[in-house]
Design an enzyme around this catalytic site. Structure first.
Site, short mmCIF file in Angstrom:
data_model
loop_
_atom_site.label_atom_id
_atom_site.label_comp_id
_atom_site.label_asym_id
_atom_site.label_seq_id
_atom_site.Cartn_x
_atom_site.Cartn_y
_atom_site.Cartn_z
N ARG A 20 0.84 -1.19 0.00
CA ARG A 20 0.00 0.00 0.00
C ARG A 20 0.87 1.24 0.00
O ARG A 20 1.75 1.39 0.84
CB ARG A 20 -0.94 0.03 1.21
CG ARG A 20 -2.00 -1.06 1.18
CD ARG A 20 -2.93 -0.94 2.36
NE ARG A 20 -3.88 -2.05 2.38
CZ ARG A 20 -4.76 -2.25 3.36
NH1 ARG A 20 -4.82 -1.41 4.38
NH2 ARG A 20 -5.59 -3.28 3.31
N SER A 111 -8.20 -1.22 0.97
CA SER A 111 -9.22 -1.52 1.98
C SER A 111 -9.93 -0.27 2.46
O SER A 111 -10.63 0.39 1.71
CB SER A 111 -8.59 -2.29 3.14
OG SER A 111 -9.57 -2.75 4.03
N HIS A 112 -9.76 0.09 3.72
CA HIS A 112 -10.47 1.19 4.34
C HIS A 112 -9.74 2.53 4.19
O HIS A 112 -10.22 3.55 4.68
CB HIS A 112 -10.68 0.90 5.83
CG HIS A 112 -9.40 0.57 6.54
ND1 HIS A 112 -8.68 -0.57 6.29
CD2 HIS A 112 -8.71 1.24 7.50
CE1 HIS A 112 -7.60 -0.59 7.05
NE2 HIS A 112 -7.60 0.49 7.80
N ASP A 274 -16.59 -1.85 4.23
CA ASP A 274 -15.51 -0.91 3.91
C ASP A 274 -15.23 -0.87 2.42
O ASP A 274 -16.01 -1.35 1.61
CB ASP A 274 -14.27 -1.28 4.70
CG ASP A 274 -13.65 -2.59 4.24
OD1 ASP A 274 -14.41 -3.45 3.76
OD2 ASP A 274 -12.42 -2.76 4.35
N ASP A 276 -13.22 -2.45 0.26
CA ASP A 276 -13.18 -3.65 -0.57
C ASP A 276 -14.13 -4.74 -0.10
O ASP A 276 -14.11 -5.86 -0.61
CB ASP A 276 -11.75 -4.20 -0.66
CG ASP A 276 -11.22 -4.70 0.69
OD1 ASP A 276 -11.65 -4.16 1.72
OD2 ASP A 276 -10.38 -5.60 0.71
N ASP A 278 -14.47 -6.36 2.87
CA ASP A 278 -14.10 -7.44 3.77
C ASP A 278 -14.34 -7.12 5.25
O ASP A 278 -14.24 -8.00 6.10
CB ASP A 278 -12.65 -7.88 3.55
CG ASP A 278 -11.62 -6.79 3.85
OD1 ASP A 278 -12.02 -5.65 4.14
OD2 ASP A 278 -10.42 -7.09 3.77
N ARG A 279 -14.69 -5.88 5.57
CA ARG A 279 -14.96 -5.52 6.96
C ARG A 279 -16.45 -5.24 7.15
O ARG A 279 -17.19 -5.06 6.20
CB ARG A 279 -14.14 -4.30 7.37
CG ARG A 279 -12.64 -4.53 7.24
CD ARG A 279 -11.85 -3.33 7.70
NE ARG A 279 -10.43 -3.56 7.47
CZ ARG A 279 -9.46 -3.18 8.30
NH1 ARG A 279 -9.76 -2.56 9.43
NH2 ARG A 279 -8.20 -3.41 8.01
N LYS A 373 -11.62 -12.28 5.16
CA LYS A 373 -12.73 -11.75 5.94
C LYS A 373 -13.83 -11.30 4.99
O LYS A 373 -13.56 -10.98 3.83
CB LYS A 373 -12.28 -10.63 6.87
CG LYS A 373 -11.39 -9.56 6.29
CD LYS A 373 -10.93 -8.63 7.41
CE LYS A 373 -9.91 -7.60 6.94
NZ LYS A 373 -8.57 -8.15 6.83
N ARG A 493 -1.08 1.73 17.73
CA ARG A 493 -2.40 1.34 18.22
C ARG A 493 -2.31 0.82 19.65
O ARG A 493 -1.49 -0.04 19.96
CB ARG A 493 -3.02 0.29 17.31
CG ARG A 493 -3.50 0.90 16.00
CD ARG A 493 -4.15 -0.08 15.07
NE ARG A 493 -4.76 0.64 13.95
CZ ARG A 493 -5.05 0.11 12.78
NH1 ARG A 493 -4.81 -1.17 12.56
NH2 ARG A 493 -5.62 0.84 11.84
#
Length: 540
Positions: A20, A111-112, A274, A276, A278-279, A373, A493
């Protein structure tokens, strides 16, 4: 076919979800070509095989697909299957790899992360089991990017990706297919759509596709298959910049959905996915289900769903995810596993039949139906459970806490941190870990403190340095790790967890309940003072 001389680029190491970078990085001459050629050089099974190609429709998706197809043809791929207009959700790619016995798939998504010309782009390779490539493959791809000196490509015109049908690019067959049809068939094989339709008759739902790839999938499922009105799906048209938004299903970026679900006349059910697909997140009127709680609820009620009516052999969660599902597994008498963050770590357990459900705190959950996912799968699991139990979202989660207790849980993200400062936090805590055990902070005594290592029970591989854990005798804990999904600076995180037994106070405000753990984490790890931030960038 021609061979083009090239030179390596630094930093093409795939993270937990592929490579990414900013769009402008991928737009550099030969940047994408180098990485794609490195995939083909590292996965010889692709020659003569079938490759699935598609993405979430973000900016540069269409350009990248044409480049990938031309390189695939030059490298001897026999057939590629591409979603109409280049669209495929990540779970749909996983399904198609398995359905077509493909050699692998290339997924184009960040993704997100935000999209558009100034946003992010991403690419990852999924193996023949449908899951993200294991570390042995991604390491080989990265090693190849460090030494690549040429790539192969055919000099052909772009293919029209909007026309469903079959065409050729050089010697390679290209099939353009409806991106939704096979996925919908799979969902119908797992769930009782008639029961869900009866549940929702006369009720309102709100699904937020966030201008991302699940719009067409949700419209086909909720509006066309289940007969709900068109307005049940909001932000349902995929856009290259996600409508100027951030396709991350959380209270900040899915504000329209949260405002709707916390309004006076909230719908019966709310959900979002999201970029793509998957969430997922799930909401009821005036209640948001944390992803960690959601995984536990799905495991506890899996036998209510036709696809799992005979029970599940085991469950797995990523290490930072709350331990709520562990308690469910112990009650059911099934195996439970703790893995590093990254969906690829679930693959061996799924392939070996050790687990059937798995999930992560970052809004990801899925099962053994694919090896990714799957946001819409999780949402349909919830709806099927509600239909079977004849309950609301709020009733189901209340019953769950009364049965198993509640794991108060939250993630605090510090985004765009200078890497040196983020590393200083990790190093500072690492050096303290051994000395923390037995010490008391406020009313909490440290029972364990370590840097998590994972020993794969299937293939025996070991993954070190997967996050720093400080656990307390009460069952509470905090975890700190660096995320690999950002493209600017570092993302630090902090995960906070406090267990409340079933006879305790189950209705506290989450952040209030977690405040003592957060204060202890700051006292020990000194995140705020080290990164010079008064507050996290995002709390979820």
């Amino acid at each position: 076919m021609i061979e083009v001389n090239t030179t390596p680029f630094d930093g093409q190491k795939p993270g937990t979800s592929g490579l990414r970078k900013k769009v402008s990085v991928f737009q550099q001459p030969n940047y994408l070509e180098n990485f794609v050629q490195s995939i083909f050089d590292s996965v010889p099974e692709l020659r003569g095989g079938t490759l699935i190609v598609g993405g979430d429709g973000r900016f540069y998706n269409d350009v990248a697909i044409q480049i990938i197809l031309r390189i695939a043809s030059a490298n001897g791929v026999a057939q590629t299957i591409v979603g109409q207009n280049g669209l495929f959700s990540t779970p749909a790619v996983s399904n198609l790899i398995r359905l077509n016995e493909a050699a692998g798939g290339i997924v184009l998504s960040a993704s997100h992360n935000p999209g558009g010309p100034e946003g992010d782009f991403g690419i990852k390779f999924n193996g023949d089991n449908g899951g993200p490539a294991p570390e042995s493959v991604t390491d080989a791809i990265f090693e190849r990017t460090r030494h690549i000196d040429q790539y192969k490509i055919v000099k052909e015109s772009d293919i029209n990706l909007s026309d469903i049908g079959e065409t050729h690019l050089g010697e390679m067959t290209v099939k353009i297919i409806d991106p939704v049809a096979d996925y919908l068939t799979m969902m119908e094989d797992i769930f009782d759509f008639d029961a869900i339709k009866n549940l929702l008759g006369g009720k309102q739902i709100c699904f937020d596709a966030m201008h991302a790839v699940t719009g067409p999938y949700a419209t086909a499922i909720f509006c066309e298959r289940l007969g709900l009105p068109e307005g049940s799906v909001i932000n349902g048209t995929p856009q290259p910049d996600f409508g100027g938004g951030h396709p991350d299903p959380n209270p900040v970026y899915a504000k329209e959905l949260f405002d709707t679900m916390f309004s006076e006349n909230a719908p019966f059910f709310g959900a979002a996915s999201d970029g793509d697909g998957d969430r997922n997140i799930v909401l009821g009127p005036n209640i948001y289900i944390s992803p960690s709680d959601s995984i536990a609820v799905l495991a506890a009620n899996a036998t209510d769903v036709p696809g799992y009516e005979n029970g599940i052999p085991g469950v797995a969660r990523s290490m930072p995810t709350s331990r709520a599902v562990d308690i469910v597994a112990k009650d059911l008498g099934i195996e439970h596993f703790e893995t590093p963050t990254g969906w690829k770590f679930f693959g061996n357990l799924l392939d070996a039949g050790r687990i059937a459900l798995c999930g992560e705190e970052s809004a990801g959950a899925s099962s053994d139906h694919i090896r990714e996912k799957d946001g819409l799968w999780a949402i349909l699991m919830w709806l099927n459970i509600l239909a079977s139990r004849h309950q609301s979202v709020g009733d189901v989660i209340s019953d769950h806490w009364l049965t198993y207790g509640r794991h108060y849980y939250s993630r605090h993200d510090y985004e765009g941190v200078e890497k040196a400062k983020a590393d200083a936090v990790m190093l500072g805590l690492s050096e303290k870990l051994e000395s923390l055990v037995g010490k008391t902070f406020k009313e909490e005594t440290v029972s364990k403190a370590d840097n998590f290592s994972y020993h794969d029970p299937v293939d025996g591989s070991v993954s070190h340095n997967q996050g720093l854990r400080v656990e307390f005798e009460s069952g509470s804990r905090f975890v700190i790790r660096l995320s690999g999904t950002g493209t600017v600076g570092a993302t630090l995180r902090l995960y906070l967890e406090k267990y409340e037994p079933k006879d305790g106070d189950l209705k506290q405000d989450v952040q209030t309940a977690l405040r003592p753990i957060a204060e202890i984490a700051e006292e020990i790890a000194k995140i705020k003072s080290t990164v010079n931030r008064d507050e996290p960038s995002l709390i979820s």
